[in-house]
Design a protein around this motif. Structure first.
Motif, short mmCIF file in Angstrom:
data_model
loop_
_atom_site.label_atom_id
_atom_site.label_comp_id
_atom_site.label_asym_id
_atom_site.label_seq_id
_atom_site.Cartn_x
_atom_site.Cartn_y
_atom_site.Cartn_z
N THR A 114 0.83 -1.21 0.00
CA THR A 114 0.00 0.00 0.00
C THR A 114 0.86 1.25 0.00
OG1 THR A 114 -1.74 -1.18 1.23
CG2 THR A 114 -1.84 1.22 1.23
N GLN A 115 1.94 1.23 0.80
CA GLN A 115 2.85 2.37 0.84
C GLN A 115 3.57 2.57 -0.49
OE1 GLN A 115 1.84 4.24 3.60
NE2 GLN A 115 4.01 4.63 3.88
N ILE A 116 3.99 1.47 -1.11
CA ILE A 116 4.67 1.55 -2.41
C ILE A 116 3.74 2.17 -3.46
CG2 ILE A 116 5.55 0.17 -4.34
CD1 ILE A 116 7.60 0.34 -2.22
N VAL A 117 2.50 1.69 -3.48
CA VAL A 117 1.51 2.22 -4.44
C VAL A 117 1.29 3.70 -4.21
CG1 VAL A 117 -0.93 2.15 -5.06
CG2 VAL A 117 0.35 0.02 -4.85
N SER A 118 1.18 4.11 -2.93
CA SER A 118 0.97 5.52 -2.60
C SER A 118 2.20 6.36 -2.92
CB SER A 118 0.63 5.65 -1.11
OG SER A 118 0.54 7.00 -0.72
N LEU A 119 3.38 5.84 -2.63
CA LEU A 119 4.63 6.59 -2.83
C LEU A 119 4.87 6.91 -4.29
CD1 LEU A 119 7.23 7.71 -1.46
CD2 LEU A 119 8.25 5.46 -1.86
N PHE A 120 4.61 5.94 -5.16
CA PHE A 120 4.93 6.11 -6.58
C PHE A 120 3.68 6.33 -7.45
CE2 PHE A 120 8.45 3.54 -4.85
CZ PHE A 120 9.52 4.38 -5.16
N ASP A 121 2.54 6.58 -6.79
CA ASP A 121 1.28 6.83 -7.51
C ASP A 121 0.97 5.73 -8.52
OD1 ASP A 121 0.81 9.27 -6.17
OD2 ASP A 121 2.21 10.29 -7.52
N LEU A 122 1.07 4.49 -8.09
CA LEU A 122 0.83 3.34 -8.95
C LEU A 122 -0.64 2.91 -8.89
CD1 LEU A 122 3.99 1.23 -7.95
CD2 LEU A 122 3.74 2.75 -9.92
N SER A 123 -1.02 2.05 -9.80
CA SER A 123 -2.38 1.52 -9.81
C SER A 123 -2.57 0.54 -8.66
CB SER A 123 -2.65 0.81 -11.14
OG SER A 123 -3.87 0.08 -11.07
N GLU A 124 -3.73 0.62 -8.00
CA GLU A 124 -4.01 -0.29 -6.88
C GLU A 124 -4.16 -1.74 -7.35
OE1 GLU A 124 -7.03 0.78 -4.20
OE2 GLU A 124 -6.12 2.69 -3.64
N SER A 125 -4.28 -1.95 -8.66
CA SER A 125 -4.42 -3.31 -9.17
C SER A 125 -3.16 -4.14 -8.96
CB SER A 125 -4.75 -3.29 -10.67
OG SER A 125 -3.70 -2.66 -11.41
N ILE A 126 -2.02 -3.48 -8.73
CA ILE A 126 -0.78 -4.23 -8.52
C ILE A 126 -0.42 -4.33 -7.04
CG2 ILE A 126 0.11 -3.56 -10.78
CD1 ILE A 126 2.01 -1.64 -9.35
N LEU A 127 -1.33 -3.90 -6.16
CA LEU A 127 -1.06 -3.95 -4.72
C LEU A 127 -0.83 -5.38 -4.24
CD1 LEU A 127 -2.86 -1.80 -2.06
CD2 LEU A 127 -2.37 -4.19 -1.58
#
Length: 438
Positions: A114-127
């Motif tokens: 979750t932090q990685i997705v938030s940090l790099f503004d990634l899609s939540e589909s790869i969480l």
């Protein structure tokens, strides 16, 4: 083999740092979401953090007594086996193998992702794929040998204190923040008793680790004198840190805002330092979470191996086999990885931690009761350390444990039923192995 010949080389300062370093983990960065979501008000949320600390101190002081009596490797498994019978001791190990450690690894892997997705503004589909990859990487790395896991743990222990200190100092000095009000305690749609119970379950996860305090007793020169000071001092420091950082959170964001974000510490850091500064603090939080996954992995890998060496698992020979090069229990490690990955697929951090807290607190509470039972059945037993203010302290610990268990049964009956089902599934396994061994 018992650890009766351990050197008496653990000083009070060393024990104090172990307590603080073990307890402070990822929970303080992410549990405010669940705490303030359940509490609804800053006052009730802060009370939950304080009560969690009080229960942890009472629990630590209580468990330390039985820890000085039975100093063999195994901790709670040994305590409950000695007092309530071998099958209860087995169920502790079983619950740790199939619920406690896998749920911790899975929950922290989800938070890391979750932090990685938030940090790099990634899609939540790869969480979920990130969480799966993280848990797999850490477990496989530990299976290569203890030196790898040990290096990660030592590094993360020091680095995780950096974002905590930064947020506390900057948050308390924040000029654009609000005022933390203790009253009113309750708000609409948040009944005090059940809301406090749900918030308390969340804070108890953040205090997790205090059960290991008693294992140091056998290596202290004067545990009766040093241990209560270490427990009260160490957990009081942790409680003070938790309260201060929560006040800092509330100076920056409202309880509703904290409850609405999956990354409360990162959101506060962003509010304090802007985008770039917030990302730097988030990186520090990521290191802490990664260290938490590694810590639970290092401990969890030993559980299937320990049960296998006692011939208390089906295919014990397979579970108890060590890799010829790394000397690590690879087979048990892969089974624990599979359980963790199944849990990760749920994607539910708070549900997993609540499941873990519910199951482990059944056995925590039994351990508190074991201390009381031993006082009655074995009054002449040599006790290097005795619980201060007995029986008040054990009663506080037992009542706190019962409150956590009963509240989960009422508020989260499905989660509680799942935890009980997974735990009680160990009974036929125990009966099978007992029959086979006989």
């Amino acid at each position: 083999m018992g650890e009766t010949d351990l050197k008496k080389g653990v000083s009070g300062l060393t024990a104090l740092t172990v307590v603080v370093g073990t307890v402070i983990g990822a929970g303080i960065f992410f549990k405010p979401t669940a705490v303030y979501g359940a509490a609804g008000s800053p006052g009730l949320g802060l009370i939950a953090w304080i009560l969690g600390g009080v229960i942890a101190i009472a629990g630590g002081l209580t468990v330390a007594e039985i820890g000085t009596i039975y100093t063999e490797t195994g901790g709670m498994m040994i305590y409950l086996e000695k007092v309530f019978g071998k099958w209860v001791g087995f169920l502790v190990g079983w619950a740790q193998m199939v619920v406690y450690f896998p749920a911790n690894i899975a929950a922290l892997a989800i938070i890391f992702a979750t932090q990685i997705v938030s940090l790099f503004d990634l899609s939540e589909s790869i969480l979920v794929p990130i969480a799966v990859g993280t848990a797999s990487f850490v477990i496989i790395l530990n299976l290569l040998g203890t030196k790898y896991g040990g290096f990660i743990q030592n590094s993360a222990t020091f680095l995780k204190l950096v974002p905590i200190a930064v947020i506390i100092v900057a948050g308390l000095a924040y000029s654009g923040g609000g005022v933390v009000r203790l009253f009113p305690i309750s708000v609409a749609d948040h009944p005090v008793v059940t809301s406090l119970g749900s918030a308390l379950v969340a804070t108890v996860f953040a205090y997790d680790g205090w059960m290991n305090v008693g294992t140091l007793a056998g290596e202290m020169k004067n545990p009766g004198k040093v241990l209560p000071k270490v427990i009260i001092g160490g957990l009081s420091i942790v409680m003070a840190v938790y309260i201060l950082i929560n006040i800092a959170y509330l100076f920056v964001l409202s309880p509703n805002e904290l409850a609405a974000t999956d990354t409360p510490a990162a959101a506060v850091a962003h509010g304090l330092f802007g985008n770039f500064g917030g990302k730097l603090v988030t990186i520090g939080i990521l290191v802490s979470v990664f260290g938490g996954i590694n810590g639970y992995t290092m401990s969890g890998l030993r559980i299937p191996y320990t049960l296998a060496k006692q011939n208390m698992l089906p295919f014990s020979h397979w579970f108890g086999k060590l890799h010829p090069k790394s000397a690590m229990p690879v087979n048990g490690g892969f089974v624990m990885l599979i359980i963790s990955l199944i849990m990760i697929l749920s994607g539910q951090f708070n549900q997993l931690t609540d499941l873990m807290v519910f199951v482990i607190w059944i056995f925590n509470t039994l351990t508190f009761a074991a201390v009381v039972k031993l006082r009655r059945t074995e009054p002449t037993l040599h006790r290097p350390y005795r619980v201060p203010l007995y029986p008040v302290v054990p009663i506080i610990a037992i009542l706190g444990g019962l409150y956590i268990i009963l509240n989960t049964l009422v508020v989260q009956p499905e989660n509680a039923a799942l935890g009980l089902l997974l735990t009680l599934a160990g009974i036929p396994v125990y009966l099978y192995c007992k029959k086979k061994n006989n």
